[in-house]
Design a protein around this motif. Structure first.
Motif, PDB file in Angstrom:
ATOM      1  N   SER A 295      -1.204 -45.681 -11.325  1.00 60.79           N
ATOM      2  CA  SER A 295      -0.473 -44.507 -11.790  1.00 60.79           C
ATOM      3  C   SER A 295       0.823 -44.917 -12.484  1.00 60.79           C
ATOM      4  N   SER A 296       1.029 -44.447 -13.705  1.00 64.78           N
ATOM      5  CA  SER A 296       2.202 -44.842 -14.482  1.00 64.78           C
ATOM      6  C   SER A 296       3.496 -44.374 -13.822  1.00 64.78           C
ATOM      7  N   ARG A 297       4.533 -45.169 -14.022  1.00 64.03           N
ATOM      8  CA  ARG A 297       5.847 -44.894 -13.451  1.00 64.03           C
ATOM      9  C   ARG A 297       6.872 -44.585 -14.549  1.00 64.03           C
ATOM     10  N   GLY A 298       7.922 -43.861 -14.156  1.00 61.96           N
ATOM     11  CA  GLY A 298       9.031 -43.609 -15.043  1.00 61.96           C
ATOM     12  C   GLY A 298      10.063 -44.715 -14.936  1.00 61.96           C
ATOM     13  N   PRO A 299      11.223 -44.532 -15.546  1.00 63.38           N
ATOM     14  CA  PRO A 299      11.621 -43.352 -16.303  1.00 63.38           C
ATOM     15  C   PRO A 299      11.015 -43.339 -17.708  1.00 63.38           C
ATOM     16  N   THR A 300      11.277 -42.283 -18.442  1.00 65.32           N
ATOM     17  CA  THR A 300      10.790 -42.157 -19.809  1.00 65.32           C
ATOM     18  C   THR A 300      11.713 -42.917 -20.755  1.00 65.32           C
ATOM     19  N   PRO A 301      11.333 -43.078 -22.020  1.00 63.77           N
ATOM     20  CA  PRO A 301      12.217 -43.764 -22.972  1.00 63.77           C
ATOM     21  C   PRO A 301      13.596 -43.119 -23.086  1.00 63.77           C
ATOM     22  N   SER A 302      13.683 -41.817 -22.784  1.00 65.05           N
ATOM     23  CA  SER A 302      14.976 -41.125 -22.845  1.00 65.05           C
ATOM     24  C   SER A 302      15.718 -41.159 -21.516  1.00 65.05           C
ATOM     25  N   GLY A 303      15.130 -41.834 -20.515  1.00 63.74           N
ATOM     26  CA  GLY A 303      15.768 -41.918 -19.211  1.00 63.74           C
ATOM     27  C   GLY A 303      15.405 -40.802 -18.255  1.00 63.74           C
ATOM     28  N   GLY A 304      14.459 -39.946 -18.632  1.00 63.08           N
ATOM     29  CA  GLY A 304      14.063 -38.850 -17.765  1.00 63.08           C
ATOM     30  C   GLY A 304      13.215 -39.303 -16.594  1.00 63.08           C
ATOM     31  N   ILE A 305      13.315 -38.563 -15.481  1.00 63.24           N
ATOM     32  CA  ILE A 305      12.526 -38.895 -14.294  1.00 63.24           C
ATOM     33  C   ILE A 305      11.151 -38.273 -14.423  1.00 63.24           C
ATOM     34  N   LYS A 306      10.142 -39.084 -14.433  1.00 56.10           N
ATOM     35  CA  LYS A 306       8.742 -38.671 -14.456  1.00 56.10           C
ATOM     36  C   LYS A 306       7.983 -39.649 -13.561  1.00 56.10           C
ATOM     37  N   PRO A 307       6.847 -39.274 -12.958  1.00 52.21           N
ATOM     38  CA  PRO A 307       6.178 -37.973 -13.065  1.00 52.21           C
ATOM     39  C   PRO A 307       6.959 -36.879 -12.345  1.00 52.21           C
ATOM     40  N   ASP A 308       6.499 -35.637 -12.517  1.00 51.24           N
ATOM     41  CA  ASP A 308       7.116 -34.522 -11.813  1.00 51.24           C
ATOM     42  C   ASP A 308       6.530 -34.356 -10.425  1.00 51.24           C
ATOM     43  N   VAL A 309       5.208 -34.519 -10.312  1.00 52.76           N
ATOM     44  CA  VAL A 309       4.502 -34.386  -9.040  1.00 52.76           C
ATOM     45  C   VAL A 309       3.347 -35.386  -9.026  1.00 52.76           C
ATOM     46  N   VAL A 310       2.718 -35.541  -7.865  1.00 55.37           N
ATOM     47  CA  VAL A 310       1.500 -36.343  -7.759  1.00 55.37           C
ATOM     48  C   VAL A 310       0.422 -35.522  -7.055  1.00 55.37           C
ATOM     49  N   ALA A 311      -0.824 -35.919  -7.281  1.00 55.75           N
ATOM     50  CA  ALA A 311      -1.974 -35.263  -6.660  1.00 55.75           C
ATOM     51  C   ALA A 311      -3.068 -36.304  -6.485  1.00 55.75           C
ATOM     52  N   PRO A 312      -4.085 -36.027  -5.668  1.00 53.22           N
ATOM     53  CA  PRO A 312      -5.151 -37.005  -5.454  1.00 53.22           C
ATOM     54  C   PRO A 312      -5.811 -37.422  -6.767  1.00 53.22           C
ATOM     55  N   GLY A 313      -6.066 -38.720  -6.898  1.00 53.11           N
ATOM     56  CA  GLY A 313      -6.663 -39.224  -8.128  1.00 53.11           C
ATOM     57  C   GLY A 313      -7.523 -40.456  -7.937  1.00 53.11           C
ATOM     58  N   VAL A 314      -7.940 -40.733  -6.717  1.00 49.91           N
ATOM     59  CA  VAL A 314      -8.752 -41.919  -6.444  1.00 49.91           C
ATOM     60  C   VAL A 314     -10.108 -41.487  -5.890  1.00 49.91           C
ATOM     61  N   ASN A 315     -11.171 -41.962  -6.542  1.00 48.39           N
ATOM     62  CA  ASN A 315     -12.551 -41.660  -6.113  1.00 48.39           C
ATOM     63  C   ASN A 315     -12.785 -40.158  -5.967  1.00 48.39           C
ATOM     64  N   ILE A 316     -12.540 -39.441  -7.049  1.00 50.57           N
ATOM     65  CA  ILE A 316     -12.706 -37.992  -7.061  1.00 50.57           C
ATOM     66  C   ILE A 316     -14.080 -37.640  -7.633  1.00 50.57           C
ATOM     67  N   THR A 317     -14.827 -36.851  -6.890  1.00 49.62           N
ATOM     68  CA  THR A 317     -16.155 -36.429  -7.342  1.00 49.62           C
ATOM     69  C   THR A 317     -16.061 -35.084  -8.051  1.00 49.62           C
ATOM     70  N   SER A 318     -16.651 -35.039  -9.248  1.00 50.87           N
ATOM     71  CA  SER A 318     -16.659 -33.799 -10.014  1.00 50.87           C
ATOM     72  C   SER A 318     -17.903 -33.774 -10.899  1.00 50.87           C
ATOM     73  N   LEU A 319     -17.928 -32.881 -11.852  1.00 51.02           N
ATOM     74  CA  LEU A 319     -19.100 -32.651 -12.679  1.00 51.02           C
ATOM     75  C   LEU A 319     -19.392 -33.817 -13.621  1.00 51.02           C
ATOM     76  N   SER A 320     -20.685 -34.069 -13.825  1.00 48.96           N
ATOM     77  CA  SER A 320     -21.138 -35.089 -14.774  1.00 48.96           C
ATOM     78  C   SER A 320     -21.777 -34.401 -15.974  1.00 48.96           C
ATOM     79  N   ASN A 321     -21.707 -35.056 -17.115  1.00 47.12           N
ATOM     80  CA  ASN A 321     -22.342 -34.517 -18.325  1.00 47.12           C
ATOM     81  C   ASN A 321     -23.784 -34.978 -18.473  1.00 47.12           C
ATOM     82  N   THR A 322     -24.325 -35.628 -17.454  1.00 50.03           N
ATOM     83  CA  THR A 322     -25.691 -36.166 -17.549  1.00 50.03           C
ATOM     84  C   THR A 322     -26.769 -35.173 -17.143  1.00 50.03           C
ATOM     85  N   GLY A 323     -26.382 -34.048 -16.573  1.00 46.84           N
ATOM     86  CA  GLY A 323     -27.352 -33.039 -16.166  1.00 46.84           C
ATOM     87  C   GLY A 323     -26.657 -31.837 -15.583  1.00 46.84           C
ATOM     88  N   PRO A 324     -27.302 -30.680 -15.562  1.00 50.35           N
ATOM     89  CA  PRO A 324     -26.649 -29.438 -15.140  1.00 50.35           C
ATOM     90  C   PRO A 324     -26.294 -29.367 -13.664  1.00 50.35           C
TER      91      PRO A 324
END
Length: 433
Positions: A295-324
């Motif tokens: 997960s990318s870290r801040g600060p931004t090129p202008s010195g701003g604090i980012k990210p704003d929030v975090v949420a789950p992002g590891v091994n997430i199961t969701s829809l595939s485009n391989t079938g309905p």
């Protein structure tokens, strides 16, 4: 002003290098106007340029201009700056926790009628999006100009499922806002990449059509290296214009961590909601959660604090485009961003008059901090139940989660050995930037 001074002042360094290298090709650029687009249209055409898009949201024109003619355009009195039309890439890491949207759904918040624009590789008509009712209510293709929804990469479909899949094929993988509408905007190709101008054209289309489709939320799970201030970056300026128009814009932070200053554009934009990814270790306690290494870290090129929030992002199961009825697991900030976009849709269902800044502030003010630097976790992990004012639940501390469950956004740190985690609350999907 001589040619070298004009080039140095009004032309992006990347474009300068291509000109200096003696390129005889046309260069893909974004030309900013001091006023309106029509103030610079003729000058671009007279220089042999071919106009790709007019982008009034940022007062610019995307064009293909012969390398030897760039200086001529730059010298025009109405040209503010010439930027590179940079490549942009999906944020997928090749390598859940905090979301309990089921409780919010049971309280009556499902995102019904709220439009979420997914700017991505497209959206495949998976059963979880089109049955029993087709909720892909609009589709715009800036890559191949096809009229019907499709996804030749799969990234956008995965993202859409996290935000708004309804679990028609498998209740376990229901999204955050299962009755929200999806507006698919294809701005990335079959390899998950695209140009800055295609994406800005997509943003412009969403701004122009937000009333028609009740678009309240925009999700962008992609990024481009940010080497400029947000004030000069084309994607950032377009994202800011979308927020200014009344849209809540949610973007992935990028997958270039753990080094500092790796937030990608448009995630560097102050007014958008920039989302990093956490690994929840498949437990129902916050105690063992940590910001994912990628997960990318801040600060931004202008010195701003980012990210704003975090949420789950590891091994997430969701829809595939391989079938309905197919599903697939991915990791990345691309997966964390649509989770937050889904929560924003629930908030708009609760109060349609919220402003983008109100949505952002409420999300940030109700987060759960996990003890990492602000430049890694921002305000912390989003807490959907608190953001919506829904009564919280207290799952048993450390209880294991099934493979790729629905993220749970309202977990408590308190232990209650008499209260086991309700398996009926499980179900979710995810993808990464």
């Amino acid at each position: 002003m001589n040619q070298n001074m004009v080039r140095k002042k009004f032309v992006h360094p990347t474009v300068q290098k291509r000109i200096a290298a003696g390129s005889k090709q046309t260069l893909s650029v974004i030309v900013y106007s001091q006023g309106r687009c029509d103030h610079i249209r003729e000058c671009i055409q007279q220089a042999g340029g071919k106009i790709k898009y007019e982008l009034p949201a940022i007062h610019a024109i995307a064009a293909e201009i012969p390398a030897e003619s760039v200086d001529q355009v730059a010298a025009h009195h109405m040209v503010q700056f010439i930027n590179d039309d940079a490549k942009v890439f999906k944020c997928m890491d090749f390598a859940s926790l905090a979301a309990n949207a089921s409780l919010a759904n049971e309280a009556g918040y499902t995102g019904k009628g709220v439009g979420i624009a997914i700017l991505d590789t497209g959206v495949y008509p998976h059963y979880d999006l089109v049955r029993p009712t087709n909720r892909i209510i609009a589709f715009k293709d800036f890559i191949n100009s096809r009229p019907q929804p499709y996804d030749d990469d799969g990234h956008g479909t995965h993202v859409a499922g996290i935000a708004a899949g309804n679990g028609f094929s498998n209740e376990r993988y229901k999204g955050i806002a299962p009755e929200a509408n999806i507006i698919g905007v294809k701005v990335l190709d079959e390899e998950g990449s695209g140009t800055t101008s295609d994406i800005i054209a997509g943003i412009q289309w969403v701004i122009d059509n937000k009333e028609k489709y009740n678009i309240k939320v925009v999700n962008m799970s992609f990024g481009s290296p940010a080497d400029n201030s947000h004030r000069d970056d084309p994607l950032s300026r377009a994202a800011a214009a979308a927020v200014q128009s009344g849209l809540t814009v949610v973007v992935s932070a990028g997958n270039s961590g753990p080094n500092a200053r790796t937030i990608t554009s448009p995630g560097i934009t102050p007014s958008v909601i920039t989302v990093g990814a956490v690994d929840d270790n498949r437990t129902s306690t916050y105690a063992d959660d940590f910001v994912a290494d990628f997960s990318s870290r801040g600060p931004t090129p202008s010195g701003g604090i980012k990210p704003d929030v975090v949420a789950p992002g590891v091994n997430i199961t969701s829809l595939s485009n391989t079938g309905p009825t197919a599903y697939v697991s991915h990791s990345g900030t691309s997966m964390a961003s649509p989770m937050v976009a889904g929560v924003a849709a629930l908030m708009y269902e609760q109060d349609a008059n919220l402003s983008p800044s109100s949505v952002k502030n409420k999300l940030m003010n109700t987060c759960v901090a996990i003890g990492e630097p602000k430049t890694a976790e921002g305000s912390g992990i989003i807490n959907i139940n608190k953001a919506l004012g829904v009564e919280d639940i207290t799952p048993s501390q450390g209880s294991p989660q099934p493979s790729s469950p629905r993220p749970r956004f309202g977990r408590s740190r308190r232990q209650n050995p008499r209260m086991g985690f309700d398996s009926s609350l499980l179900a979710l999907l995810f993808l990464f930037l």
